[in-house]
Design an enzyme around this catalytic site. Structure first.
Site, mmCIF file in Angstrom:
data_model
loop_
_atom_site.group_PDB
_atom_site.id
_atom_site.type_symbol
_atom_site.label_atom_id
_atom_site.label_comp_id
_atom_site.label_asym_id
_atom_site.label_seq_id
_atom_site.Cartn_x
_atom_site.Cartn_y
_atom_site.Cartn_z
ATOM 1 N N ASP A 16 0.831 -1.205 0.000
ATOM 2 C CA ASP A 16 0.000 0.000 0.000
ATOM 3 C C ASP A 16 0.868 1.258 0.000
ATOM 4 O O ASP A 16 0.514 2.273 -0.589
ATOM 5 C CB ASP A 16 -0.909 -0.023 1.238
ATOM 6 N N HIS A 207 -7.247 0.791 10.269
ATOM 7 C CA HIS A 207 -6.279 1.238 9.247
ATOM 8 C C HIS A 207 -6.516 2.735 9.050
ATOM 9 O O HIS A 207 -7.445 3.135 8.351
ATOM 10 C CB HIS A 207 -6.534 0.466 7.947
ATOM 11 N N CYS A 240 -1.858 10.354 0.103
ATOM 12 C CA CYS A 240 -3.309 10.271 -0.054
ATOM 13 C C CYS A 240 -3.630 10.834 -1.439
ATOM 14 O O CYS A 240 -3.529 12.043 -1.644
ATOM 15 C CB CYS A 240 -4.014 11.083 1.031
#
Length: 302
Positions: A16, A207, A240
């Site tokens: 990720d 998370h 992000c």
């Protein structure tokens, strides 16, 4: 307040964390990162994903990375598999667990994978069944559980709906993810409570993203509920994509420092973890995103 005595962390940095990096990261560096994470005491690592290299070129070396890691007894290695084709490719790498995903937001589901939440879960059903038949564990990543870049705030009922769908296809445990990092403690607790109506406490993990600087507060809020599984990313890897220039995943170093300061056992050596974060940050040519690592590295230098 009675907090869990022990917390287990899944480091999602290699998958990720690195997947959005524009510059290609060589397989050897990814393998070394996994090695350093397990040297630091991590018992669960999300290694790679089996997605089309057309969409995520960074993960095109998935087979090489899985073949190259020096596996350690007691460490669980997971991979993301978006469909049956990805799952079949992943089998050769012998993962301990596969990860399937769904969003608690209809708008996000449509924009991200061009289908409704219900359809996305339906697509994953054969993947989950194939994994379970092969003796591979299945985790479900639930994204946008408190906020969505398109829909705004997400009601806890929507999170419960997604958790119920995941449970219905055989998913064994789930991550409650604040994908854009807008969550605050009470909202995060409501999302977790909606999930806990479908999954046992031992099967739910938090998370949290740190886009708005709330990830550690949200971790504490989850601990209040007895949650003892968390996901984080070494050096805060992973931005992000919905907030330009914003940080993404909370740094594993910061979570470990918080937990150790509370007397909660993690089994992780913070110094070795900081070294792992420094290793990958140096390779990427930028400073670590971990506040704790920055502070302790400065202290070391002094």
């Amino acid at each position: 307040m009675k907090y869990p005595a022990r917390v287990k962390i899944i480091d999602v940095g290699p998958r990720d964390g690195l997947q959005n990096e524009k510059q290609p990261v060589p397989a050897a560096i990814k393998i070394e990162l996994v090695q350093r994470l397990q040297d630091a005491g991590l018992k669960e690592i999300e290694v790679t994903s089996y997605v089309s290299p057309k969409w995520v070129p960074q993960m095109a070396d998935n087979a090489e990375v899985m073949a190259g890691i020096a596996r350690r007894a007691g460490v669980l290695y997971s991979v993301l598999t978006p469909n049956l084709k990805g799952f079949e490719a992943a089998l050769a790498g012998k993962p301990d667990e596969i990860v399937v995903f769904g969003a608690a937001s209809e708008a996000f589901s449509q924009r991200n994978i061009n289908c409704s939440i219900a359809e996305s879960i339906e697509r994953f059903a054969p993947v989950v069944q194939a994994a379970l038949q092969a003796g591979i564990a299945v985790r479900g990543a639930m994204s946008c559980t408190v906020g969505c870049p398109y829909e705004g705030e997400i009601a806890p009922e929507k999170v419960g709906y997604l958790a119920g769908l995941m449970k219905s296809i055989g998913v064994q445990r789930v991550d409650v993810a604040d994908t854009i990092g807008v969550g605050t403690p009470v909202k995060v607790q409501k999302a977790l409570e909606a999930t806990l109506a479908h999954f046992d406490l031992d099967r739910v993990s938090g998370h949290f993203h740190d886009t708005y600087g709330q990830a550690l507060s949200n971790t504490l809020a989850a601990l209040d509920l007895g949650v003892w599984n968390f996901q984080s990313s070494v050096a805060g890897l992973g931005g992000c994509p919905y907030a330009k220039g914003a940080t993404g995943n909370v740094a594993t170093e910061d979570v470990v420092y918080l937990l150790q300061g509370m007397g909660i056992e993690t089994g992780i050596d913070l110094d070795k973890l900081i070294d792992a974060g420094q290793f990958i940050s140096e390779h990427l040519g930028r400073p670590t995103q971990s506040r704790v690592a920055k502070a302790l590295l400065t202290k070391r230098a002094g």
